[in-house]
Design a protein around this motif. Structure first.
Motif, short mmCIF file in Angstrom:
data_model
loop_
_atom_site.label_atom_id
_atom_site.label_comp_id
_atom_site.label_asym_id
_atom_site.label_seq_id
_atom_site.Cartn_x
_atom_site.Cartn_y
_atom_site.Cartn_z
N ALA A 1 29.74 1.06 -6.03
CA ALA A 1 30.71 0.04 -6.43
C ALA A 1 30.56 -1.18 -5.54
CB ALA A 1 32.12 0.60 -6.27
N ARG A 2 30.88 -2.34 -6.06
CA ARG A 2 30.94 -3.53 -5.24
C ARG A 2 32.04 -3.34 -4.20
NH1 ARG A 2 26.88 -4.15 -7.19
NH2 ARG A 2 26.09 -5.75 -8.57
N PRO A 3 31.86 -3.88 -3.00
CA PRO A 3 32.87 -3.69 -1.97
C PRO A 3 34.22 -4.24 -2.42
CG PRO A 3 30.93 -4.82 -1.09
CD PRO A 3 30.75 -4.70 -2.56
N GLY A 4 35.29 -3.62 -1.96
CA GLY A 4 36.62 -4.16 -2.16
C GLY A 4 37.23 -3.84 -3.51
N LEU B 1 30.43 -10.75 8.03
CA LEU B 1 30.70 -9.32 7.81
C LEU B 1 29.98 -8.47 8.85
CD1 LEU B 1 30.60 -9.23 3.90
CD2 LEU B 1 32.61 -8.99 5.36
N ALA B 2 28.75 -8.85 9.20
CA ALA B 2 28.02 -8.12 10.23
C ALA B 2 28.82 -8.17 11.54
CB ALA B 2 26.63 -8.71 10.43
N GLU B 3 29.34 -9.34 11.84
CA GLU B 3 30.13 -9.50 13.06
C GLU B 3 31.37 -8.59 13.03
OE1 GLU B 3 29.50 -10.90 16.49
OE2 GLU B 3 28.32 -11.65 14.82
N LEU B 4 32.03 -8.59 11.86
CA LEU B 4 33.23 -7.76 11.70
C LEU B 4 32.91 -6.28 11.88
CD1 LEU B 4 36.25 -7.58 10.71
CD2 LEU B 4 35.31 -7.28 8.40
N THR C 1 35.07 -7.63 17.93
CA THR C 1 35.37 -8.73 17.00
C THR C 1 36.79 -8.55 16.46
OG1 THR C 1 33.07 -8.70 16.30
CG2 THR C 1 34.60 -9.92 14.92
N PRO C 2 37.61 -9.60 16.50
CA PRO C 2 38.96 -9.47 15.93
C PRO C 2 38.90 -9.33 14.40
CG PRO C 2 38.57 -11.72 16.63
CD PRO C 2 37.36 -10.93 17.04
N ARG C 3 40.00 -8.95 13.81
CA ARG C 3 40.05 -8.82 12.35
C ARG C 3 40.38 -10.14 11.65
NH1 ARG C 3 40.14 -4.12 9.70
NH2 ARG C 3 41.73 -4.74 8.23
N ASP C 4 40.85 -11.12 12.43
CA ASP C 4 41.11 -12.46 11.90
C ASP C 4 40.23 -13.43 12.66
OD1 ASP C 4 43.16 -11.23 10.57
OD2 ASP C 4 44.78 -12.29 11.59
N PHE C 5 39.17 -13.90 12.06
CA PHE C 5 38.32 -14.84 12.80
C PHE C 5 37.57 -15.77 11.87
CE2 PHE C 5 33.96 -13.08 12.29
CZ PHE C 5 34.26 -11.88 11.70
N LEU C 6 37.04 -16.80 12.51
CA LEU C 6 36.24 -17.78 11.79
C LEU C 6 34.84 -17.63 12.34
CD1 LEU C 6 36.81 -20.18 9.85
CD2 LEU C 6 36.92 -21.61 11.88
N HIS C 7 33.87 -17.42 11.47
CA HIS C 7 32.48 -17.24 11.89
C HIS C 7 31.73 -18.51 11.53
CE1 HIS C 7 28.31 -15.57 11.49
NE2 HIS C 7 28.69 -14.96 12.59
N VAL C 8 31.15 -19.15 12.50
CA VAL C 8 30.42 -20.39 12.26
C VAL C 8 28.96 -20.12 12.48
CG1 VAL C 8 30.20 -22.81 12.88
CG2 VAL C 8 32.38 -21.65 13.17
N ALA D 1 30.37 -21.58 7.42
CA ALA D 1 31.36 -20.79 8.12
C ALA D 1 31.87 -19.74 7.16
CB ALA D 1 32.51 -21.67 8.60
N ALA D 2 32.50 -18.74 7.70
CA ALA D 2 33.14 -17.75 6.86
C ALA D 2 34.47 -17.42 7.49
CB ALA D 2 32.27 -16.50 6.75
N VAL D 3 35.47 -17.26 6.64
CA VAL D 3 36.83 -17.00 7.09
C VAL D 3 37.13 -15.54 6.83
CG1 VAL D 3 39.24 -17.63 6.76
CG2 VAL D 3 37.46 -19.37 6.46
N VAL D 4 37.43 -14.79 7.88
CA VAL D 4 37.77 -13.37 7.71
C VAL D 4 39.22 -13.20 8.13
CG1 VAL D 4 37.31 -11.02 8.49
CG2 VAL D 4 35.42 -12.60 8.12
N PHE D 5 40.04 -12.68 7.22
CA PHE D 5 41.43 -12.44 7.55
C PHE D 5 41.82 -11.03 7.21
CE2 PHE D 5 44.02 -15.28 9.74
CZ PHE D 5 43.20 -16.37 9.89
N ASP D 6 42.43 -10.37 8.19
CA ASP D 6 42.85 -8.99 8.00
C ASP D 6 41.64 -8.14 7.58
OD1 ASP D 6 44.76 -7.07 8.16
OD2 ASP D 6 45.51 -7.35 6.13
N GLY D 7 40.50 -8.46 8.18
CA GLY D 7 39.29 -7.70 7.88
C GLY D 7 38.68 -7.98 6.51
#
Lengths: 402, 402
Positions: B11-14, B211-214, B220-227, B235-241
């Motif tokens: 299945a696709r993630p999520g 996602l690799a960072e997460l 790595t925190p669960r709420d972060f900005l990856h540049v 950039a990618a915005v990760v919130f609450d994982g």
């Protein structure tokens, strides 16, 4: 039905239910409530077919919700009102109510909203709260809450919880105002200053405004940026129908996005922040208008009369908003932007330059910008509806207590 | 175990599982997999106590996962390896593998990662892809995929799916590259150009890097900005994982946040975008360095040797990044910012001015900025692990097919 004690307040919104039989039952109670709320009146059979459970399973769930006063049967007792007698269910108009409260810089407001989403009682008190300490303000607010609760009770409702909108940053504990510059409040625990029999959820007014837009707005997308203003400029980011709160609960500080990085100093520690160009104080100064009561009405009135200084000030504020929103749109790719709060009333003069700026900084089609129809009512309604939504999202939490 | 046909991709993630008995069973399979993956080797009893199900219920789930080759018993067959013989379960080292692929501007890479997260096969091909049309590039990539899959199969693994990282904007269909300016690709359906027996999920390299960072980053925190950067800045915005993708899948365009709104024109239609100050082309120009192969290595080498022009160019890029990130941090209130991709290699010269800018624009403590340890490997690993995570998140989807 007996009104339960005031301690009976529902779960905080968004709380995940455990993945057990009991959790599944509570999720199914929520599905019944949401289905009847969105599409009712509906028969038990219609509910069953919509949520894909058996008629027997739905009847058990419905019985529990009727017993708790969350659903009512529009049956033989009210002949002629809907289809076949005894067949239709509706969300109760006399069960729990959500109490919303708003602490504005220039006013206090409280309302009660029933499970059907109708405002059933309301109280407002005008007068500046700027520089007053939290204790007397909260005492006054408590008086208004008591008045609204008593009016609601006279109509057969009982308070399921209270949510308070404030013009400031609120900690993730949902009770502490970390910083409300326009009230001059710092680290104020509002939870301790409101009646112990009705523990509140406190949140930023821009957040409640955005939630009101999501829940009540006509055609609001599920991914959007809500920009509002009372005195400062706030924003709220809604993605996939969820409010993005940030690690400390401080997300949405659009007012402090740098617009001209070498511009004037800002109280936040930055320079050239959006608030230095589009905040109320900056606009009043640029327009040459003296601050007083009802500043938004004053600006709108003068702009409508063709006052060129006011129009230019609003046009420039729109341009600054457009620059800050270009950054936000690039970062978040929302389906749309909604202007709410005080900005809604000034939209005719802000929007053209705002949209132009967004369009000229975007290669493809620019992100659509709409104006909230709720305007300044958004935060208060959002607060009250957040309590109602918590009941719809987990009716089992209330049902057990009734 | 017999390797299932390649069509068996997870299945696709999520994807949310339905709230039925069947859905609950699949969620419980996932809880067993995640528990053993995170804490194994574990006995059945230990799994049961960690996830709060009975030993009997867990045994049924475990049996299914062992039968499908997703878990293995480190039992009497391998005495002495762990605790009591026959008691411990581990995630299989010979079951499904995630195939990650990366289309870079200057290289192609493919790897296979097993369910334990180890890279088991890898292939890289250097050479510029700039201006080449998608067909020959994807044909070459397919060759590398076949090579890696065949190596993985020789080790008893079989491909559970393939994910492809690209330096461009990807539509939410997960297969169409809408715009990859540095490849000069537009509206390219990569899904149609990859082997039909292994349908890919295509995503932006910054998203996979985040996602690799997460998943793999240390702390790595669960709420972060990856540049990150390859040629452009993403950039990618990760919130609450969770990765915030945006309405069209275009979220994270930090490179086009206005930094100096009256600055130079940008290809995006805007002016003074971050990429005009901190993008590779801008930095090379400011540093007086001719573009060539391994430009990041060249810049890093010269900066390390004390080349003042290169150091100044990187310092100024750091300042521009700091301004753009101030806006992003105000809007999103992340727990931290992580610099990944090519930026990680330049961090020693970017970070001081970046951090200074963030700090001087923030009243309270500035948002912490960390450097990714995965660096340029992030997107490829993120792609492969996205397939592995999809298996862990819904092992029932594979189990049924095996």
């Amino acid at each position: 039905m007996t009104a339960p004690p005031h301690e009976a307040h529902p779960a905080r919104p968004g709380r995940a239910l455990p993945d057990t039989q009991q959790g599944m039952r509570r999720r199914n109670l929520a599905r019944v409530m949401h289905t009847v709320s969105a599409e009712g009146p509906l028969s038990r059979a219609a509910v069953a077919s919509r949520i894909g459970l058996t008629r027997a399973a739905v009847s058990t769930l419905v019985d529990e919700l009727v017993r708790s006063g969350l659903l009512e049967e529009l049956g033989p007792e009210r002949p002629g009102r809907v289809g076949r007698p005894g067949s239709a269910l509706a969300v109760s108009a006399q069960g729990p109510a959500g109490i919303g409260a708003e602490i504005g810089v220039d006013h206090l407001a409280v309302c009660a909203v029933d499970l059907r989403g109708r405002v059933r009682a309301r109280a407002v008190r005008y007068g500046s709260n700027r520089g007053r300490s939290p204790e007397p303000v909260l005492a006054q607010l408590t008086g208004l809450v008591r008045q609204v609760v008593s009016e609601a009770e006279a109509e057969g409702l009982w308070p399921a919880g209270i949510a308070v909108a404030v013009p400031g940053l609120v900690a993730r504990d949902g009770r502490t105002v970390v910083r409300a510059p326009n009230l001059d409040w710092h680290d104020a625990d509002l939870g301790a200053l409101l009646p112990a029999d009705l523990p509140p959820t406190v949140d930023n007014e821009a957040n409640f405004g955005a939630l009101a837009e999501l829940w009540l707005g006509d055609g609001t997308p599920r991914d959007f940026l809500h920009v509002s203003a009372e005195i400062g400029i706030g924003a709220a980011v809604v993605f996939d129908g969820r409010l993005l709160r940030g690690t400390r609960g401080f997300a949405g500080e659009l007012g402090h996005v740098p617009v001209h990085p070498d511009g004037p100093d800002c109280a936040c520690g930055g320079r050239g922040c959006l608030e230095q160009y589009a905040g109320e104080k900056a606009v009043l100064r640029a327009a040459g208008v003296e601050p007083g009561e009802d500043r938004v009405g004053l600006l709108a009135g003068r702009a409508a009369q063709g006052d060129e200084d006011v129009r230019r000030a609003l046009r420039e504020a729109g341009t600054a908003l457009g620059i800050a929103l270009t950054g936000a749109v690039n970062l978040l790719d929302p389906e749309g932007v909604v202007l709410g709060g005080a900005l809604a009333g000034l939209a005719p003069w802000l929007l053209p330059s705002l949209r132009e700026e967004l369009a000229r900084r975007t290669a493809g089609p620019a992100c659509p910008v709409a104006v909230s129809e709720l305007g300044p009512q958004g935060p208060l309604l959002g607060a009250a509806h957040s309590v109602v939504r918590a009941v719809l999202d987990d009716p089992g939490a209330l049902a057990r207590q009734v």
